[in-house]
Design an enzyme around this catalytic site. Structure first.
Site, PDB file in Angstrom:
ATOM      1  N   GLN A 278       8.159  -5.234  -3.232  1.00 18.42           N
ATOM      2  CA  GLN A 278       7.248  -5.017  -4.539  1.00 18.42           C
ATOM      3  C   GLN A 278       7.788  -3.848  -5.337  1.00 18.42           C
ATOM      4  OE1 GLN A 278       3.229  -3.374  -5.614  1.00 18.42           O
ATOM      5  NE2 GLN A 278       2.789  -5.339  -5.796  1.00 18.42           N
TER       6      GLN A 278
ATOM      7  N   ASN B  73      -6.846 -11.505  -3.667  1.00 12.81           N
ATOM      8  CA  ASN B  73      -7.154  -9.800  -2.908  1.00 12.81           C
ATOM      9  C   ASN B  73      -8.161  -9.494  -3.384  1.00 12.81           C
ATOM     10  OD1 ASN B  73      -5.338  -7.118  -3.960  1.00 12.81           O
ATOM     11  ND2 ASN B  73      -6.128  -7.282  -1.751  1.00 12.81           N
ATOM     12  N   GLY B  74      -8.803  -8.687  -2.585  1.00 16.62           N
ATOM     13  CA  GLY B  74      -9.986  -7.877  -2.629  1.00 16.62           C
ATOM     14  C   GLY B  74     -11.129  -7.915  -1.887  1.00 16.62           C
ATOM     15  N   ASP B  75     -11.705  -6.978  -1.239  1.00 20.25           N
ATOM     16  CA  ASP B  75     -12.801  -6.699  -0.264  1.00 20.25           C
ATOM     17  C   ASP B  75     -12.593  -7.643   0.961  1.00 20.25           C
ATOM     18  OD1 ASP B  75     -13.727  -4.938  -1.808  1.00 20.25           O
ATOM     19  OD2 ASP B  75     -15.530  -6.184  -2.646  1.00 20.25           O
TER      20      ASP B  75
ATOM     21  N   MET C  46       0.951  -1.234  -0.131  1.00 19.21           N
ATOM     22  CA  MET C  46      -0.090  -0.137  -0.060  1.00 19.21           C
ATOM     23  C   MET C  46       0.950   1.371   0.025  1.00 19.21           C
ATOM     24  SD  MET C  46      -2.949  -1.131   2.783  1.00 19.21           S
ATOM     25  CE  MET C  46      -1.835  -1.883   3.809  1.00 19.21           C
TER      26      MET C  46
ATOM     27  N   CYS D  84      -1.343  -2.454 -10.709  1.00 19.60           N
ATOM     28  CA  CYS D  84      -1.758  -1.009 -10.287  1.00 19.60           C
ATOM     29  C   CYS D  84      -2.406  -0.380 -11.504  1.00 19.60           C
ATOM     30  CB  CYS D  84      -0.549  -0.150 -10.099  1.00 19.60           C
ATOM     31  SG  CYS D  84      -0.913   1.513  -9.627  1.00 19.60           S
TER      32      CYS D  84
ATOM     33  N   ALA E 171      -6.033  -5.056   2.150  1.00 13.62           N
ATOM     34  CA  ALA E 171      -5.429  -3.824   1.906  1.00 13.62           C
ATOM     35  C   ALA E 171      -6.219  -2.905   2.954  1.00 13.62           C
ATOM     36  CB  ALA E 171      -5.221  -3.264   0.370  1.00 13.62           C
TER      37      ALA E 171
END
Length: 293
Positions: A69, A198-200, A16, A98, A222
């Site tokens: 990263q 990854n996601g929600d 992040m 990204c 995240a």
């Protein structure tokens, strides 16, 4: 890096920008996080400038396992950057997800999912040039509208020796639309290497649900971790002890006030009233915040 065990879901702190820095990584590791990523670092800038290296990458002996990263569009630049950070980390990750316009205009991020040969070359260069046994090389991607292209990309980089793939279950154009769990499952089923989803991810139930729906080996959070750094330990909201741990860690590491304050705003948003947030958000010194608390 032997992190993935059969039946265990690896809990991961996402890269992040501005936020997944050393002090925050120290905090989430106290609350059940197994693996942390640094914020995305532009490999070319990192190699060009000592100042960039000193400001973008900070770690210590307790900050492990750690993945650095990088944003890169050239195989040798990525390999050079990986060789620099290898003594201080457990792997590097290539950002292929990204969706920001500046990144894609520069040839970084999500545009790379349409360049499978280049991604394959970058993975191979790192694998061939980093002289450290079991050093991980991973990629983090978004999905194509035509999922066959995503599966093809993933199978190509698997053949090149990638250690694992992190899949954000949205396309580059999607922001807050529902995550495509079926797409993540299809990708997982097409590979023999570990996959992180990854996601929600907002609580531990989401972690378990993601694992059940997709069969992935790890789950990355995240914004959920920003709002609640104790998410992986099973807390619904940021516990008061976690807030005080953040104050102690931030003071110990000399975290700049803006970063320190922003993290507290995220942590306290769901457990404070609007008038309380208005006062807290206007504070401008660490001492004032400690006295207010």
């Amino acid at each position: 890096m032997d992190l993935f065990e059969r039946g265990k879901v690896v809990r991961v702190c996402a890269p992040m920008v501005r936020y997944s820095k050393l002090s925050f990584r120290c905090l989430v590791r106290k609350y059940g996080c197994d693996l942390c990523f640094t914020p995305m670092i532009v490999a070319a800038d990192f190699m060009r400038s000592v100042k960039a290296r000193d400001s973008e990458f900070t770690t210590d002996s307790s900050d492990r396992p750690l993945i650095i990263q990088f944003a890169a569009k050239d195989a040798q630049t990525l390999a050079d950057a990986a060789c620099v950070v290898a003594p201080f980390s457990d792997g590097v990750d290539l950002n292929c997800g990204c969706p920001q316009r500046w990144a894609m205009a520069e040839g970084y991020g999500a545009c790379l999912i349409n360049k499978p040969q280049l991604v394959k070359d970058m993975v191979r260069h790192v694998k061939n040039q980093v002289e450290k046994p079991n050093y991980a090389v991973s990629i983090k991607i978004r999905i194509h509208k035509d999922l066959r292209k995503t599966v093809d990309l993933c199978q190509k980089v698997e053949a090149a020796g990638v250690s694992w793939i992190t899949v954000h279950g949205r396309t580059a154009e999607e922001r807050h639309q529902p995550v495509h769990y079926d797409a993540i499952k299809t990708i997982k089923d097409s590979l023999s290497i570990p996959v992180i989803a990854n996601g929600d991810i907002k609580n531990l139930r989401d972690v378990e649900s993601m694992h059940q729906l997709t069969g992935v080996d790890g789950v990355m959070a995240a914004r959920g971790l920003l709002a609640n750094p104790a998410l992986f330990a099973g807390y619904e909201y940021t516990p008061l002890k976690c807030v005080w741990d953040w104050v102690d860690i931030a003071l110990e590491h000399g975290t700049p006030f803006t970063c320190f304050h922003h993290h507290l705003i995220y942590m306290l948003e769901r457990i404070t009233s609007q008038p309380e947030r208005k006062i807290f958000n206007s504070l401008s010194m660490k001492g004032t915040i400690q006295a207010t608390a």
